[in-house]
Each structure stands twice: as structure tokens, then as C-alpha cells.
Scaffold this motif. Sequence first.
Motif, PDB file in Angstrom:
ATOM      1  N   PHE A 152       0.840  -1.205   0.000  1.00 32.11           N
ATOM      2  CA  PHE A 152       0.000   0.000   0.000  1.00 32.11           C
ATOM      3  C   PHE A 152       0.876   1.257   0.000  1.00 32.11           C
ATOM      4  O   PHE A 152       0.409   2.335  -0.363  1.00 32.11           O
ATOM      5  N   GLY A 153       2.127   1.108   0.407  1.00 35.87           N
ATOM      6  CA  GLY A 153       3.052   2.236   0.333  1.00 35.87           C
ATOM      7  C   GLY A 153       3.503   2.533  -1.087  1.00 35.87           C
ATOM      8  O   GLY A 153       4.053   3.588  -1.364  1.00 35.87           O
ATOM      9  N   LEU A 154       3.256   1.564  -1.998  1.00 36.58           N
ATOM     10  CA  LEU A 154       3.644   1.739  -3.402  1.00 36.58           C
ATOM     11  C   LEU A 154       2.469   2.071  -4.294  1.00 36.58           C
ATOM     12  O   LEU A 154       2.626   2.703  -5.335  1.00 36.58           O
ATOM     13  N   THR A 155       1.291   1.624  -3.920  1.00 33.72           N
ATOM     14  CA  THR A 155       0.084   1.902  -4.715  1.00 33.72           C
ATOM     15  C   THR A 155      -1.138   1.772  -3.824  1.00 33.72           C
ATOM     16  O   THR A 155      -1.163   0.957  -2.902  1.00 33.72           O
ATOM     17  N   GLN A 156      -2.138   2.571  -4.103  1.00 36.43           N
ATOM     18  CA  GLN A 156      -3.420   2.435  -3.396  1.00 36.43           C
ATOM     19  C   GLN A 156      -4.499   1.852  -4.309  1.00 36.43           C
ATOM     20  O   GLN A 156      -5.677   1.827  -3.953  1.00 36.43           O
ATOM     21  N   ASN A 157      -4.095   1.390  -5.488  1.00 41.03           N
ATOM     22  CA  ASN A 157      -5.027   0.734  -6.402  1.00 41.03           C
ATOM     23  C   ASN A 157      -5.273  -0.690  -5.900  1.00 41.03           C
ATOM     24  O   ASN A 157      -4.371  -1.529  -5.918  1.00 41.03           O
ATOM     25  N   THR A 158      -6.486  -0.970  -5.455  1.00 44.95           N
ATOM     26  CA  THR A 158      -6.792  -2.267  -4.839  1.00 44.95           C
ATOM     27  C   THR A 158      -6.549  -3.424  -5.798  1.00 44.95           C
ATOM     28  O   THR A 158      -6.079  -4.491  -5.385  1.00 44.95           O
ATOM     29  N   PHE A 159      -6.840  -3.227  -7.075  1.00 47.79           N
ATOM     30  CA  PHE A 159      -6.631  -4.300  -8.063  1.00 47.79           C
ATOM     31  C   PHE A 159      -5.149  -4.644  -8.178  1.00 47.79           C
ATOM     32  O   PHE A 159      -4.770  -5.815  -8.215  1.00 47.79           O
ATOM     33  N   ILE A 160      -4.296  -3.626  -8.197  1.00 53.26           N
ATOM     34  CA  ILE A 160      -2.854  -3.855  -8.293  1.00 53.26           C
ATOM     35  C   ILE A 160      -2.334  -4.503  -7.009  1.00 53.26           C
ATOM     36  O   ILE A 160      -1.518  -5.427  -7.050  1.00 53.26           O
ATOM     37  N   VAL A 161      -2.809  -4.019  -5.860  1.00 50.41           N
ATOM     38  CA  VAL A 161      -2.388  -4.605  -4.582  1.00 50.41           C
ATOM     39  C   VAL A 161      -2.739  -6.090  -4.548  1.00 50.41           C
ATOM     40  O   VAL A 161      -1.913  -6.934  -4.177  1.00 50.41           O
ATOM     41  N   PHE A 162      -3.965  -6.418  -4.954  1.00 49.69           N
ATOM     42  CA  PHE A 162      -4.409  -7.817  -4.926  1.00 49.69           C
ATOM     43  C   PHE A 162      -3.621  -8.681  -5.904  1.00 49.69           C
ATOM     44  O   PHE A 162      -3.122  -9.753  -5.547  1.00 49.69           O
ATOM     45  N   THR A 163      -3.493  -8.242  -7.149  1.00 51.49           N
ATOM     46  CA  THR A 163      -2.833  -9.077  -8.160  1.00 51.49           C
ATOM     47  C   THR A 163      -1.336  -9.213  -7.895  1.00 51.49           C
ATOM     48  O   THR A 163      -0.774 -10.296  -8.060  1.00 51.49           O
ATOM     49  N   ALA A 164      -0.676  -8.130  -7.472  1.00 48.58           N
ATOM     50  CA  ALA A 164       0.762  -8.210  -7.171  1.00 48.58           C
ATOM     51  C   ALA A 164       1.002  -9.167  -6.005  1.00 48.58           C
ATOM     52  O   ALA A 164       1.942  -9.974  -6.033  1.00 48.58           O
ATOM     53  N   THR A 165       0.124  -9.111  -4.999  1.00 50.16           N
ATOM     54  CA  THR A 165       0.243 -10.019  -3.853  1.00 50.16           C
ATOM     55  C   THR A 165      -0.014 -11.462  -4.275  1.00 50.16           C
ATOM     56  O   THR A 165       0.729 -12.377  -3.912  1.00 50.16           O
ATOM     57  N   ALA A 166      -1.079 -11.667  -5.057  1.00 52.68           N
ATOM     58  CA  ALA A 166      -1.449 -13.023  -5.492  1.00 52.68           C
ATOM     59  C   ALA A 166      -0.349 -13.650  -6.341  1.00 52.68           C
ATOM     60  O   ALA A 166       0.062 -14.794  -6.102  1.00 52.68           O
ATOM     61  N   PHE A 167       0.150 -12.920  -7.326  1.00 51.37           N
ATOM     62  CA  PHE A 167       1.170 -13.489  -8.217  1.00 51.37           C
ATOM     63  C   PHE A 167       2.514 -13.674  -7.512  1.00 51.37           C
ATOM     64  O   PHE A 167       3.306 -14.534  -7.905  1.00 51.37           O
ATOM     65  N   SER A 168       2.770 -12.886  -6.460  1.00 46.30           N
ATOM     66  CA  SER A 168       4.009 -13.098  -5.702  1.00 46.30           C
ATOM     67  C   SER A 168       3.942 -14.403  -4.916  1.00 46.30           C
ATOM     68  O   SER A 168       4.968 -15.027  -4.648  1.00 46.30           O
ATOM     69  N   LEU A 169       2.717 -14.818  -4.534  1.00 43.44           N
ATOM     70  CA  LEU A 169       2.554 -16.074  -3.802  1.00 43.44           C
ATOM     71  C   LEU A 169       2.528 -17.278  -4.731  1.00 43.44           C
ATOM     72  O   LEU A 169       2.928 -18.380  -4.347  1.00 43.44           O
ATOM     73  N   MET A 170       2.048 -17.069  -5.972  1.00 45.34           N
ATOM     74  CA  MET A 170       2.000 -18.173  -6.930  1.00 45.34           C
ATOM     75  C   MET A 170       3.423 -18.624  -7.258  1.00 45.34           C
ATOM     76  O   MET A 170       4.306 -17.815  -7.510  1.00 45.34           O
ATOM     77  N   GLY A 171       3.637 -19.898  -7.249  1.00 42.99           N
ATOM     78  CA  GLY A 171       4.966 -20.420  -7.543  1.00 42.99           C
ATOM     79  C   GLY A 171       5.880 -20.464  -6.345  1.00 42.99           C
ATOM     80  O   GLY A 171       7.037 -20.896  -6.447  1.00 42.99           O
ATOM     81  N   LEU A 172       5.377 -20.027  -5.174  1.00 43.01           N
ATOM     82  CA  LEU A 172       6.209 -20.042  -3.970  1.00 43.01           C
ATOM     83  C   LEU A 172       6.561 -21.473  -3.578  1.00 43.01           C
ATOM     84  O   LEU A 172       7.648 -21.745  -3.073  1.00 43.01           O
ATOM     85  N   ARG A 173       5.627 -22.405  -3.819  1.00 46.79           N
ATOM     86  CA  ARG A 173       5.882 -23.810  -3.503  1.00 46.79           C
ATOM     87  C   ARG A 173       7.067 -24.331  -4.298  1.00 46.79           C
ATOM     88  O   ARG A 173       7.982 -24.962  -3.759  1.00 46.79           O
ATOM     89  N   GLN A 174       7.062 -24.064  -5.614  1.00 40.76           N
ATOM     90  CA  GLN A 174       8.169 -24.535  -6.453  1.00 40.76           C
ATOM     91  C   GLN A 174       9.472 -23.835  -6.084  1.00 40.76           C
ATOM     92  O   GLN A 174      10.542 -24.440  -6.098  1.00 40.76           O
ATOM     93  N   LEU A 175       9.366 -22.539  -5.761  1.00 39.90           N
ATOM     94  CA  LEU A 175      10.561 -21.774  -5.402  1.00 39.90           C
ATOM     95  C   LEU A 175      11.208 -22.335  -4.146  1.00 39.90           C
ATOM     96  O   LEU A 175      12.437 -22.343  -4.016  1.00 39.90           O
ATOM     97  N   PHE A 176      10.392 -22.834  -3.219  1.00 39.91           N
ATOM     98  CA  PHE A 176      10.911 -23.421  -1.987  1.00 39.91           C
ATOM     99  C   PHE A 176      11.858 -24.576  -2.290  1.00 39.91           C
ATOM    100  O   PHE A 176      12.948 -24.665  -1.736  1.00 39.91           O
TER     101      PHE A 176
END
Length: 406
Positions: free
Chosen positions: A217-241
Motif C-alpha cells: 500500500f506504500g507503493l500503490t493504493q489501487n486495490t486491483f494492483i495490490v491484490f494481483t501483485a500479492t497473489a502473483f508473488s505467492l504463486m509459484g512459492l511452492r516450487q521456489l521453496f
Amino acid sequence: MDVSPLVWGLTIVGIIGLLAFDFFFHVRQAHVPTLREAAIWSAIYVGIAIVFGLGLLWFGGGQMGSEYFAGYITEKALSVDNLFVFLIIMASFRVPREDQQKVLLFGIVFALIARTGFILLGAALIKEFSWIFYLFGLILLLTAGNLLKGEDEDDDAANNFIIRAAKKLFHTSDRYDGDKLFTMENGKRVMTPMLLVMVAIGGTDILFALDSIPAIFGLTQNTFIVFTATAFSLMGLRQLFFLIDGLLDRLIYLSYGLAAILAFIGVKLILHALHENNLPFINDGEHVPVVEVSIGVSLSVILGVLLVTVLASLVSPAGKAHSVVANARRTAVAYLDEQHTADPVERERLYQALVHGHEQMMQLDEKYRAPALEDEKLMTLIDRARVAHSEALSRGEVPPPTHTQH
């Protein structure tokens, strides 16, 4: 740019579809992913996130695209740091290697649900109370300070209040039954450690959201961007582990880099709060004329700090030594733990990794090698693993080595 309900709907369906695909095609059948499998799917998920960001750049404009990439990179860096804690929790609960994927996927799904709630709450608070930026900024500055202090996260990572309460209130088993959440023991239905470790991961994710959501939220207050950036950062976390499992200990300066990023965003938030100020005890409730940091500067600082942090960790002799010793210790513990994996091929892989790790340890500079060799617990673990492997070979429980061991 306002995002239509149709775009929101398609995005959510797409994310749910990716999670379902991950479960049915990768996680449902318990197995230990190969390095190649982890690398390919990590690259695919990063590629999907980049393509999505380019789409935002094309249809939403430079500001929207830049905010997404700044948010995605920040959240991805924070998620890598979170992997350290996941590793500690799963080691504490002695989760079998074959079942770690399911635990991680549950953690990702839980984190996505929890953080969506935090995002909606944060967006509502920001809309009604501009002073919330002061609070978000303070949270990030405190988090940055805690990272610099280098708090030891293993002390109680897997024994938090929720776990202790669950053990007292419910019948729990000390053994795993495959990937089942409940099993029968002495004629009674009891919880397995699999359910408890999922609760531990989920509870930890809530704590992670307390700094990751204010950061984006310190980088953007656009809820769509906050949600998608958060979601895609979590996707693939299992494989990255599984991809960077052995490299996590090498990133010895990552916490310092993350502390710098969070502190930077915290200051940016406070500056923004001053600019939007309506608190009567600050400048009589009037806006304070301060410099606001542009998203271009933010993106440059985030990328620059991460690049310097990662490169410094990778070229550091201390980082290499720490990684070699930590990997040897973890591999020896895993090999000696019969619950870690029942797959003979995986056990042989662990032993060969231990042999290779010991060879690397012997090749370290004297100032790093001597303390390792003087670590009685570590050397005892390695010796015990060698004896156990010799006995397993004589019983035919592991496949014979395909190359000469040193």
C-alpha cells in the motif's frame, strides 16, 4: 484506471484455476519434486506474473504497470524471506519431504485468503482515514528495525499459541499417516501433525501479512494492483521453496536488504501521510508541503537494493561458508530422520548431497573450515549418517551409488 467487474472476475477465476491446476497435477500425488521440475514451474509462474504486468502496462498505462511491478518485486522478495520460516516450521514438525508440497500449497491458499481480507480492510481504512498511512509507515519502520536486530525465528516458530491450544483441546498424534489430517489411534479419531503444521503455517502467514500489506500500500493504493501483485508473488512459492532450498542460507544479507526496502517504503508512506494530512495536531490539520517519492524512484530503489543484497550474499566468502555448513547440518539431520522420507532414491540423494557438502566444507578457507570441524554436534551427525548409510546399503534398503564417493 478503474477496473471493471468483468476484469476482476476473470482475474480471480484465473488465479483459482492456477491453484487448482497446481493441486490436481502436482500436489495431489505426494512426491519430492526434482530440481528440474521446480525450476521449470518457478519460471512459468514468474513468466505469468510478468505477462500480466505487461498487460497492465499496455492497457492501464505506465503508472499502473510500474506500480504493479514495484509491488510484485517487493512482495516476492518478502515471500522469499518467509521461506526461511517455513523451512524452520516444517523441520520442527518433521514433515515428510513428500508431503511438504501440500503444506506449502495450503499455506499459499491461506495466505491469499487472509491477505485479501487485509487488502479489503486496508483499502476501506485508507478511503475513510488518510491518517492510516502514518500507522502503516510506523509498522514498516518497526519491522525494518526488527530485521536489523536479527531476531532468532526458530525459538517458537512452530509452537505458537494456536498450536499449544490445539494440542490441549484436541487429541493429537505424534506420527504422520501419509498426508491425512486425521487418523485412528487406539480406536479414537485424532489429529495428525499434518493438520497442526498447516495451522502453524497459516498462523505465520497472518503475521507476514502485517508487514507485506502495508508495504505494497506504500507503493500503490489501487486495490486491483495490490491484490494481483500479492497473489502473483505467492504463486509459484511452492516450487521456489524446492528450487532454492539449499540456497536460502547463502542469502545472508537478504534481511538487511529487506530492512532497507521496508524502511524506505515506511518513510515514503509517512511523507505521503504528511502530504495528505488532516490530523489537527499536525500543522493545524493542513497538508504539509513535503517531497513525495515517485513510483519510478521507488522501483529503482527496490531493484537496486535487492540486486546489491543478492550479489553481495552470493560473492561473500562468509555467505558461502555459512551455506555449506548449514546445508551439511540440515542434510545430515534429514537423512537420520526416518520420517523425513520413505523414498529410497530420495534418501540416497540426501546422502550424496551430504557427501558433497562435507567435501565442500573441507575446501573452505581455514578460518571458516576450523570452526565447522570443531563443531562436535555437526561432526557427530555426519559420522552417524555415514554409519547409517553403510548399514542401509548392507541391508539393500538404498540403491548402490552410481559414482565413486570420496
